[in-house]
Design a protein around this motif. Structure first.
Motif: not given
Length: 321
Positions: A220-239
């Motif tokens: 979230e950002k400023d209390g609002e869900p982030v619905t436009d994450l950008q691909p990073y190395l072919g994914a929306y997140g890396h863990l």
């Protein structure tokens, strides 16, 4: 990328229930690590985590060892040409992957998520984390700029797959000393929501030994869900997960990928994880939004699977302060 990829590379000690904590701020520019790891005459001293890794490496390449504890495996070795840097000074890390049978540097790798090799640098106290993208020269020498803010012991992890027949993915690790006045930090407390660079990231789910569980991270950002994450190395997140104490390593990928017709670009990124044992870990989530990569970090304690008892004596892989 695989759906529901499980965490199976750990070998010992995890404890208590699942939590989340601590923010590592900035785009690949998180907090400070200060724990010493080796005696080099410049302020970085040997510590139990480093000694344990050395003993495991000397004892041989036992099957089932977690990733990152070994400097060589499967006929390949990590040769870190820059074993020491100065705290707070810009430096260049140089290393190579060596084919031990042929006694030469490896120059061919299978790309994984858009890269031939992923490089992670983390402090022994797990308060500094870097996910770097080195460049390879024609002779097989890799290099990348790095600046580590505080003195102490660090671990360098190279995650790659050699481009040879029947080769499997490997994660090799080597110790890096950062010279200066080393002052280790305790493991950050477990909290379910962390804040990084104006974003709130909430971790939901349970990590348990021997049982697959879904981990959901919502941005979230400023209390609002982030619905436009950008691909990073072919994914929306890396863990990336690192075990407290010996820094056993695991790189985990999310459930689904951009463009598969079912995976949304936020606010949630989902992973499936199985811990074979109990103890304390740090989880580092990389996500990209508005053109910038940020890293949120959590302290995690995982307990026994349902119906199993937790042995007395507490963690064997570290504990929360």
């Amino acid at each position: 990328m695989q759906t529901g990829l499980k965490i199976t590379a750990f070998a010992a000690g995890l404890a208590a229930t699942f939590g989340a904590a601590y923010t590592v701020g900035g785009a690949l520019d998180p907090a400070v690590a200060k724990e010493p790891s080796r005696q080099d005459g410049h302020g970085a001293k040997k510590d139990p985590a480093t000694e344990k890794r050395a003993a495991e490496e000397t004892a041989g390449r036992a099957p089932g060892l977690p990733g990152g504890l070994q400097v060589s495996q499967g006929g390949f070795a990590l040769d870190l040409a820059t074993p020491r840097v100065e705290a707070g000074d810009p430096a260049e890390l140089r290393f190579s992957v060596v084919d031990e049978g042929a006694s030469r540097k490896v120059t061919a790798f299978r790309p994984e998520h858009g890269r031939e090799l992923h490089l992670i640098v983390a402090s022994n106290d797990l308060t500094t984390y870097r996910h770097l993208h080195p460049e390879r020269a024609a002779d097989g020498t890799w290099s990348t700029p790095v600046e580590l803010p505080e003195a102490g012991g660090y671990r360098v992890f190279a995650d790659f797959t050699p481009d040879v027949k029947n080769a499997e993915g490997l994660t090799l690790g080597a110790d890096l000393a950062v010279s200066g006045d080393a002052r280790p930090e305790p493991l950050p407390r477990a909290e379910r929501t962390v804040t990084v660079d104006g974003y709130e990231v909430t971790l939901d789910g349970e990590l348990r030994a021997g049982a697959g569980e879904e981990l959901r991270l919502e941005v979230e950002k400023d209390g609002e869900p982030v619905t436009d994450l950008q691909p990073y190395l072919g994914a929306y997140g890396h863990l990336v997960a690192l075990r407290a104490g010996d820094l056993a390593y695991l790189h985990v990928h999310p459930n689904g990928e951009p463009g598969d017709g079912r995976t949304k670009s936020g606010p949630e990124v989902s992973f499936t994880a199985t811990a074979p044992s109990q103890g304390a870990y740090r989880l580092f989530l990389d996500f990209r939004h508005e053109g910038k990569v940020r890293t949120a970090a959590f302290t995690v304690h995982a307990g026994a699977a349902a119906g199993e008892s937790v042995p007395k004596g507490g963690d064997s892989a570290g504990h929360e302060h």
